[in-house]
Design an enzyme around this catalytic site. Structure first.
Site, short mmCIF file in Angstrom:
data_model
loop_
_atom_site.label_atom_id
_atom_site.label_comp_id
_atom_site.label_asym_id
_atom_site.label_seq_id
_atom_site.Cartn_x
_atom_site.Cartn_y
_atom_site.Cartn_z
CB SER A 1 -0.89 0.03 1.24
OG SER A 1 -1.77 -1.07 1.26
N1 SAH Z 1 -0.78 -4.91 4.15
C1 SAH Z 1 0.03 -4.86 2.95
C2 SAH Z 1 -0.81 -4.75 1.71
C3 SAH Z 1 -0.94 -6.07 1.04
S1 SAH Z 1 -1.99 -6.09 -0.41
C4 SAH Z 1 1.06 -3.75 3.07
O1 SAH Z 1 1.75 -3.74 4.07
O2 SAH Z 1 1.20 -2.94 2.18
C5 SAH Z 1 -3.33 -7.10 0.16
C6 SAH Z 1 -2.99 -8.49 0.55
O3 SAH Z 1 -4.20 -9.15 0.88
C7 SAH Z 1 -2.33 -9.35 -0.52
O4 SAH Z 1 -1.10 -9.81 -0.06
C8 SAH Z 1 -3.32 -10.51 -0.73
O5 SAH Z 1 -2.70 -11.75 -0.97
C9 SAH Z 1 -4.04 -10.52 0.61
N2 SAH Z 1 -5.37 -11.17 0.60
C10 SAH Z 1 -6.34 -11.15 -0.33
N3 SAH Z 1 -7.40 -11.88 0.07
C11 SAH Z 1 -7.09 -12.41 1.29
C12 SAH Z 1 -7.76 -13.25 2.22
N4 SAH Z 1 -8.99 -13.72 2.00
N5 SAH Z 1 -7.12 -13.57 3.37
C13 SAH Z 1 -5.88 -13.10 3.64
N6 SAH Z 1 -5.19 -12.29 2.81
C14 SAH Z 1 -5.79 -11.94 1.63
#
Ligand code: SAH
Length: 215
Positions: A61
């Site tokens: 993000s």
């Molecule tokens: N928190 C992160 C952003 C990651 S993007 C940061 O520090 O920037 C969003 C993440 O959500 C991805 O890694 C994706 O694999 C995860 N995701 C999507 N659906 C999910 C689910 N049902 N359970 C857990 N993670 C999920």
């Protein structure tokens, strides 16, 4: 001060000014080395305020979004926090800084390879108050419930009921909802268990997968 530290400080100061950040959120953004959470080829872009690819079709993000979500959650020392969507662990590290050693971050990631990367990053930097779980976070994480705060870093079709159930009375949740058009919602559970939702505004996240996510 190395070149990354200098860039990081500048980014944190800009965000503080633009978003009127609280001291604790500003300090956490100024401290967590985002360049160590992105793939090596993006190191030099780590302190530009933008999302970046982290592989598997996912992104880290943008720093302003991380900061805004921390403010909206009204994080405080000692909070027990559930994150859905660990990615490479950056946002979890920022939250861990704010909740401190008395607090705890439980973070759920669907893609085991990303969870492994996040674990390594957080271990290397010495974060002991973050626990990473490989699972479908659209169902929350019942074994550690209830949580003071919950945030989701992928956009959901609607607010998953298990997340509402796993929120403490008096707790807050921040979650993006929607497909092409997405809005960030602030969900507050009062002491009688009643839910109040506020729409913060338009955002852009990757889709939430899993049982309560997009198919
Ligand atoms: N928190 C992160 C952003 C990651 S993007 C940061 O520090 O920037 C969003 C993440 O959500 C991805 O890694 C994706 O694999 C995860 N995701 C999507 N659906 C999910 C689910 N049902 N359970 C857990 N993670 C999920």
């Amino acid at each position: 001060m190395d070149v990354y530290e200098e860039k990081r400080k500048k980014l944190a100061e800009n965000l503080k000014y633009e978003l009127n950040l609280s001291e604790k959120v500003y300090k956490a953004i100024a401290k967590v080395p985002r360049h160590l959470f992105v793939p090596p080829k993006y190191k030099n872009e780590a302190y530009i305020d933008t999302p970046l690819p982290i592989g598997f079709g996912q992104t880290i993000s943008a720093p302003h979004m991380v900061a805004i979500m921390c403010e909206l959650l009204e994080l405080k020392e000692g909070d027990k926090v559930l994150e859905i969507g660990t990615g490479c662990g950056y946002h979890a590290a920022v939250v861990a800084e704010i909740v401190g050693d008395e607090g705890k971050v439980v973070s759920v990631e669907y893609i085991s390879e990303l969870a492994e990367i996040a674990k390594k990053n957080l271990e290397m930097l010495g974060y002991k108050n973050v626990k990473i779980i490989v699972s479908d976070g659209s169902k929350g994480y019942e074994p550690e419930a209830p949580y003071d705060k919950i945030y989701v870093t992928a956009s959901a079709p609607e607010i998953p009921k298990p997340l509402i159930d796993q929120l403490k009375a008096g707790g807050r949740m921040v979650i993006p909802v929607g497909d092409v058009v997405q809005y960030l919602y602030i969900v507050v559970k009062d002491y009688s268990g009643r839910i109040e939702k506020k729409n913060w505004g338009s955002v852009r996240f990757v889709p939430l997968r899993g049982e309560y996510g997009f198919k």
